[in-house]
Design a protein around this motif. Structure first.
Motif, short mmCIF file in Angstrom:
data_model
loop_
_atom_site.label_atom_id
_atom_site.label_comp_id
_atom_site.label_asym_id
_atom_site.label_seq_id
_atom_site.Cartn_x
_atom_site.Cartn_y
_atom_site.Cartn_z
N ARG A 1 0.86 -1.14 -0.03
CA ARG A 1 -0.07 0.09 0.09
C ARG A 1 0.86 1.19 -0.02
N SER A 2 2.06 1.02 0.21
CA SER A 2 2.81 2.25 0.38
C SER A 2 3.77 2.60 -0.81
N ILE A 3 3.70 1.63 -1.63
CA ILE A 3 4.35 1.95 -3.06
C ILE A 3 3.84 3.22 -3.80
N GLY A 4 4.72 4.09 -4.07
CA GLY A 4 4.23 5.38 -4.91
C GLY A 4 3.93 6.42 -3.89
N SER A 5 3.84 6.34 -2.38
CA SER A 5 3.43 7.13 -1.51
C SER A 5 4.63 8.08 -1.30
N ALA A 6 4.30 9.10 -0.42
CA ALA A 6 5.27 9.83 -0.08
C ALA A 6 6.20 9.36 0.71
N GLN A 7 5.84 8.46 1.62
CA GLN A 7 6.62 7.51 2.62
C GLN A 7 6.79 6.10 2.12
N PRO A 8 7.50 5.57 0.97
CA PRO A 8 7.08 4.31 0.86
C PRO A 8 8.15 3.31 1.78
N PHE A 9 7.81 2.03 1.98
CA PHE A 9 8.33 1.37 2.92
C PHE A 9 9.59 1.10 2.56
N PRO A 10 10.82 1.27 3.43
CA PRO A 10 12.15 0.82 3.02
C PRO A 10 12.30 -0.19 2.00
N GLY A 11 13.36 -0.23 1.14
CA GLY A 11 13.61 -0.98 0.10
C GLY A 11 14.59 -2.31 0.94
N PRO A 12 14.45 -3.35 0.45
CA PRO A 12 15.40 -4.62 1.06
C PRO A 12 16.90 -4.05 0.86
N VAL A 13 17.87 -4.32 1.57
CA VAL A 13 19.36 -4.01 1.44
C VAL A 13 20.16 -5.10 1.26
N ALA A 14 19.42 -6.27 1.23
CA ALA A 14 20.21 -7.49 0.72
C ALA A 14 19.23 -8.86 0.92
N LEU A 15 19.49 -9.88 0.34
CA LEU A 15 18.97 -11.23 0.54
C LEU A 15 19.82 -12.08 1.60
N GLU A 16 19.13 -12.76 2.44
CA GLU A 16 19.72 -13.64 3.08
C GLU A 16 19.10 -15.01 3.21
N GLY A 17 19.68 -16.06 2.74
CA GLY A 17 18.78 -17.36 2.72
C GLY A 17 17.58 -17.09 1.72
N GLY A 18 17.57 -16.48 0.93
CA GLY A 18 16.46 -16.30 0.03
C GLY A 18 15.52 -15.32 0.43
N ARG A 19 15.77 -14.92 1.61
CA ARG A 19 14.58 -13.75 2.18
C ARG A 19 15.30 -12.18 2.15
N GLU A 20 14.36 -11.38 1.65
CA GLU A 20 14.65 -9.99 1.88
C GLU A 20 15.01 -9.58 3.02
N VAL A 21 16.18 -8.87 3.31
CA VAL A 21 16.27 -8.12 4.93
C VAL A 21 16.45 -6.84 4.49
N PHE A 22 16.09 -6.14 5.56
CA PHE A 22 15.91 -4.46 5.70
C PHE A 22 16.81 -3.86 6.57
N ASP A 23 17.23 -2.57 6.34
CA ASP A 23 18.11 -2.01 7.54
C ASP A 23 17.26 -1.52 8.54
N ALA A 24 17.49 -2.05 9.89
CA ALA A 24 16.74 -1.52 10.89
C ALA A 24 16.36 -0.38 11.21
N ASP A 25 17.45 0.59 11.01
CA ASP A 25 17.41 2.05 11.30
C ASP A 25 16.20 2.53 10.39
N GLN A 26 16.42 2.13 8.99
CA GLN A 26 15.55 2.79 8.06
C GLN A 26 13.94 2.20 8.50
N VAL A 27 13.74 1.05 8.67
CA VAL A 27 12.39 0.44 9.19
C VAL A 27 11.92 1.25 10.39
#
Length: 107
Positions: A31-57
């Protein structure tokens, strides 16, 4: 901040931090895609799963007011405070090392 120093979290971790169910986080992302505040993008893949920077989240949760846990603001502030303390300690160490300090005799 370099990636090695970043605290990484997967979507289940985000849900735990925000005190919501895991599908809620997926809904926020979509729902936040294209909004003024989109959810932070993944910074890497670990074990096939997206991971995110905790500070950004944590910052995104604070800015958007999402979740049922207001401590994510303290979490982000605590991470920043920890990085500042480590930086100051490193500077002090380098200063002392380059100062050629020698103990004085006590008599």
């Amino acid at each position: 901040m370099n990636e090695s120093a970043a605290l990484l979290m997967n979507l289940s971790d985000v849900a735990a931090l925000a005190h919501v169910q895991r599908p809620v986080v997926s809904m926020w992302r979509k729902r936040s895609i294209g909004s003024a505040q989109p959810f932070p993008g993944p910074v890497a893949l670990e074990g096939g799963r997206e991971v995110f920077d905790a500070d950004q989240v944590a910052a995104w949760l604070a800015v958007t007011g999402r979740g049922n846990n207001r401590s994510h603001v303290r979490f982000a502030a605590g991470r920043l405070r920890s990085r500042v303390i480590v930086a100051v300690a490193g500077i002090a160490f380098l200063w002392l090392r380059n100062r050629r300090w020698r103990p004085t005799s006590t008599g």
